[in-house]
Design a protein around this motif. Structure first.
Motif, PDB file in Angstrom:
ATOM      1  N   ALA A   1       0.828  -1.204   0.000  1.00 11.08           N
ATOM      2  CA  ALA A   1       0.000   0.000   0.000  1.00 11.08           C
ATOM      3  C   ALA A   1       0.861   1.252   0.000  1.00 11.08           C
ATOM      4  O   ALA A   1       2.042   1.239   0.343  1.00 11.08           O
ATOM      5  CB  ALA A   1      -0.919   0.003   1.215  1.00 11.08           C
ATOM      6  N   PHE A   2       0.245   2.350  -0.419  1.00 14.32           N
ATOM      7  CA  PHE A   2       0.955   3.632  -0.418  1.00 14.32           C
ATOM      8  C   PHE A   2      -0.003   4.727   0.025  1.00 14.32           C
ATOM      9  O   PHE A   2      -1.225   4.574  -0.013  1.00 14.32           O
ATOM     10  CB  PHE A   2       1.535   3.958  -1.793  1.00 14.32           C
ATOM     11  CG  PHE A   2       0.506   4.000  -2.907  1.00 14.32           C
ATOM     12  CD1 PHE A   2      -0.384   5.065  -3.035  1.00 14.32           C
ATOM     13  CD2 PHE A   2       0.436   2.974  -3.833  1.00 14.32           C
ATOM     14  CE1 PHE A   2      -1.308   5.106  -4.054  1.00 14.32           C
ATOM     15  CE2 PHE A   2      -0.498   2.997  -4.864  1.00 14.32           C
ATOM     16  CZ  PHE A   2      -1.377   4.075  -4.980  1.00 14.32           C
ATOM     17  N   GLY A   3       0.555   5.824   0.456  1.00  9.58           N
ATOM     18  CA  GLY A   3      -0.220   7.012   0.796  1.00  9.58           C
ATOM     19  C   GLY A   3       0.361   8.186   0.045  1.00  9.58           C
ATOM     20  O   GLY A   3       1.449   8.653   0.365  1.00  9.58           O
TER      21      GLY A   3
ATOM     22  N   THR B   1      -0.564  12.004  -2.294  1.00 17.01           N
ATOM     23  CA  THR B   1      -1.498  13.113  -2.410  1.00 17.01           C
ATOM     24  C   THR B   1      -2.110  13.152  -3.804  1.00 17.01           C
ATOM     25  O   THR B   1      -1.396  13.088  -4.807  1.00 17.01           O
ATOM     26  CB  THR B   1      -0.799  14.446  -2.120  1.00 17.01           C
ATOM     27  OG1 THR B   1      -0.191  14.394  -0.826  1.00 17.01           O
ATOM     28  CG2 THR B   1      -1.794  15.604  -2.157  1.00 17.01           C
ATOM     29  N   THR B   2      -3.448  13.256  -3.846  1.00 12.91           N
ATOM     30  CA  THR B   2      -4.137  13.348  -5.125  1.00 12.91           C
ATOM     31  C   THR B   2      -3.992  14.750  -5.693  1.00 12.91           C
ATOM     32  O   THR B   2      -3.511  15.674  -5.026  1.00 12.91           O
ATOM     33  CB  THR B   2      -5.626  13.033  -4.963  1.00 12.91           C
ATOM     34  OG1 THR B   2      -6.242  14.064  -4.180  1.00 12.91           O
ATOM     35  CG2 THR B   2      -5.832  11.697  -4.262  1.00 12.91           C
TER      36      THR B   2
ATOM     37  N   ASP C   1      -5.846  15.762  -1.522  1.00 17.40           N
ATOM     38  CA  ASP C   1      -6.174  14.809  -0.470  1.00 17.40           C
ATOM     39  C   ASP C   1      -5.130  13.687  -0.441  1.00 17.40           C
ATOM     40  O   ASP C   1      -4.569  13.328  -1.470  1.00 17.40           O
ATOM     41  CB  ASP C   1      -7.556  14.193  -0.713  1.00 17.40           C
ATOM     42  CG  ASP C   1      -8.646  15.252  -0.783  1.00 17.40           C
ATOM     43  OD1 ASP C   1      -8.602  16.181   0.038  1.00 17.40           O
ATOM     44  OD2 ASP C   1      -9.531  15.128  -1.666  1.00 17.40           O
ATOM     45  N   VAL C   2      -4.916  13.129   0.728  1.00 16.48           N
ATOM     46  CA  VAL C   2      -3.998  12.008   0.861  1.00 16.48           C
ATOM     47  C   VAL C   2      -4.773  10.714   0.588  1.00 16.48           C
ATOM     48  O   VAL C   2      -5.756  10.416   1.275  1.00 16.48           O
ATOM     49  CB  VAL C   2      -3.352  11.969   2.253  1.00 16.48           C
ATOM     50  CG1 VAL C   2      -2.477  10.725   2.389  1.00 16.48           C
ATOM     51  CG2 VAL C   2      -2.527  13.225   2.480  1.00 16.48           C
ATOM     52  N   LEU C   3      -4.347   9.981  -0.420  1.00 18.68           N
ATOM     53  CA  LEU C   3      -4.994   8.727  -0.777  1.00 18.68           C
ATOM     54  C   LEU C   3      -4.250   7.579  -0.128  1.00 18.68           C
ATOM     55  O   LEU C   3      -3.096   7.293  -0.466  1.00 18.68           O
ATOM     56  CB  LEU C   3      -5.012   8.551  -2.297  1.00 18.68           C
ATOM     57  CG  LEU C   3      -5.576   7.218  -2.797  1.00 18.68           C
ATOM     58  CD1 LEU C   3      -7.046   7.089  -2.443  1.00 18.68           C
ATOM     59  CD2 LEU C   3      -5.373   7.072  -4.296  1.00 18.68           C
ATOM     60  N   LEU C   4      -4.918   6.921   0.829  1.00 22.87           N
ATOM     61  CA  LEU C   4      -4.355   5.739   1.467  1.00 22.87           C
ATOM     62  C   LEU C   4      -4.979   4.531   0.789  1.00 22.87           C
ATOM     63  O   LEU C   4      -6.141   4.200   1.031  1.00 22.87           O
ATOM     64  CB  LEU C   4      -4.648   5.744   2.961  1.00 22.87           C
ATOM     65  CG  LEU C   4      -4.081   6.928   3.749  1.00 22.87           C
ATOM     66  CD1 LEU C   4      -4.550   6.888   5.196  1.00 22.87           C
ATOM     67  CD2 LEU C   4      -2.562   6.924   3.681  1.00 22.87           C
ATOM     68  N   LEU C   5      -4.220   3.883  -0.050  1.00 24.14           N
ATOM     69  CA  LEU C   5      -4.770   2.821  -0.883  1.00 24.14           C
ATOM     70  C   LEU C   5      -5.391   1.702  -0.051  1.00 24.14           C
ATOM     71  O   LEU C   5      -6.426   1.151  -0.411  1.00 24.14           O
ATOM     72  CB  LEU C   5      -3.681   2.246  -1.782  1.00 24.14           C
ATOM     73  CG  LEU C   5      -4.165   1.313  -2.898  1.00 24.14           C
ATOM     74  CD1 LEU C   5      -5.039   2.050  -3.879  1.00 24.14           C
ATOM     75  CD2 LEU C   5      -2.985   0.687  -3.620  1.00 24.14           C
ATOM     76  N   ASP C   6      -4.788   1.372   1.078  1.00 27.53           N
ATOM     77  CA  ASP C   6      -5.290   0.261   1.877  1.00 27.53           C
ATOM     78  C   ASP C   6      -6.502   0.652   2.723  1.00 27.53           C
ATOM     79  O   ASP C   6      -7.044  -0.172   3.449  1.00 27.53           O
ATOM     80  CB  ASP C   6      -4.189  -0.300   2.773  1.00 27.53           C
ATOM     81  CG  ASP C   6      -3.564   0.756   3.661  1.00 27.53           C
ATOM     82  OD1 ASP C   6      -3.794   1.960   3.408  1.00 27.53           O
ATOM     83  OD2 ASP C   6      -2.847   0.384   4.604  1.00 27.53           O
ATOM     84  N   MET C   7      -6.941   1.897   2.613  1.00 27.49           N
ATOM     85  CA  MET C   7      -8.099   2.341   3.374  1.00 27.49           C
ATOM     86  C   MET C   7      -9.338   2.523   2.509  1.00 27.49           C
ATOM     87  O   MET C   7     -10.385   2.917   3.002  1.00 27.49           O
ATOM     88  CB  MET C   7      -7.780   3.666   4.095  1.00 27.49           C
ATOM     89  CG  MET C   7      -6.666   3.573   5.125  1.00 27.49           C
ATOM     90  SD  MET C   7      -7.084   2.481   6.515  1.00 27.49           S
ATOM     91  CE  MET C   7      -8.306   3.500   7.342  1.00 27.49           C
TER      92      MET C   7
END
Length: 233
Positions: free
Chosen positions: A104-106, A108-109, A113-119
């Motif tokens: 997973a990675f976090g 910024t879009t 916004d911060v995109l946390l893939l595993d969330m």
């Protein structure tokens, strides 16, 4: 003693009466109801053997796999899934495999916004691309169409690699502003995923497990196949 003979007319008449009686009894018995067993319960009728229709999961997946393979061969692409490779296999591989936990990675879009893939909690179709990559640009309309399709069972995430941020933002200005696009500001993602080429896409299910890897540009049959992989039982 004299022999007594029954007149022919009486014999014929009696025979007619006997035949009529047999027919009457047979008709009455036929109307009495279904055959019964010794315990007087109705004899069960044997239902027809059910046939497997063309909508079973395996058959549907097999049809979609053949369509994806044909489309991939036309474009020199390949789809890796649990049953093998569909299309042109040039030996390209990533550092992750089918069934692996997707790192997973976090990031910024483009909206900040911060995109946390595993969330995300939903299947994700991760596409690695760059603005200077011709095949990447060619597949963008297919990916954006899936992003805009409310029936799509996954979210499309566009991950930009090997670009500078200015070029990345300038390129996306010509596309819908609501797409989930992130920029690899760390410049480490290619190393994390063993990425040496683009475009590459990875289908990740809701558990974070890799279900499919696309080497080369995607197409509609491949996207349909990806949908089936995360929806069919």
């Amino acid at each position: 003693m004299k022999r007594q003979y029954v007149p022919l007319t009486m014999a014929v008449g009696g025979l007619v009466v006997l035949m009529a009686l047999v027919l009457f009894i047979g008709r009455f018995t036929a109307q009495a109801g279904p055959l019964t067993q010794k315990d007087s319960t109705p004899v069960p009728t044997i239902p027809p053997v059910p046939t497997i229709g063309g909508n079973s999961s395996d058959e549907t997946l097999a049809v979609l796999a053949r369509e994806a393979e044909a489309a991939n061969r036309d474009e020199g692409a390949a789809t890796l899934w649990r049953n093998g490779m569909l299309g042109y296999d040039d030996g390209s591989r990533l550092g992750i495999q089918i069934g692996d936990k997707f790192p997973a990675f976090g990031l910024t879009t483009q909206q900040g916004d911060v995109l946390l893939l595993d969330m995300l909690g939903t299947p994700v179709f991760v596409n690695f691309w760059a603005s200077w990559c011709g095949p990447c640009i060619g597949e963008f309309p297919v990916l954006i169409a899936r992003h805009q399709d409310p029936a799509a069972p996954y979210q499309v995430v566009f991950v930009n690699v090997w670009d500078d941020e200015f070029t990345y933002r300038q390129f996306l200005a010509d596309y819908p502003s609501d797409i989930l696009a992130v920029f690899d500001v760390t410049e480490h993602l290619p190393d994390v995923y063993g990425l040496d080429f683009i475009p590459v896409s990875v289908l990740v299910d809701e558990r974070g497990m890799v279900q499919m890897i696309q080497f080369g540009p995607v197409n509609d049959p491949v996207m349909d196949f990806a949908s089936a992989l995360v929806t069919l039982p």
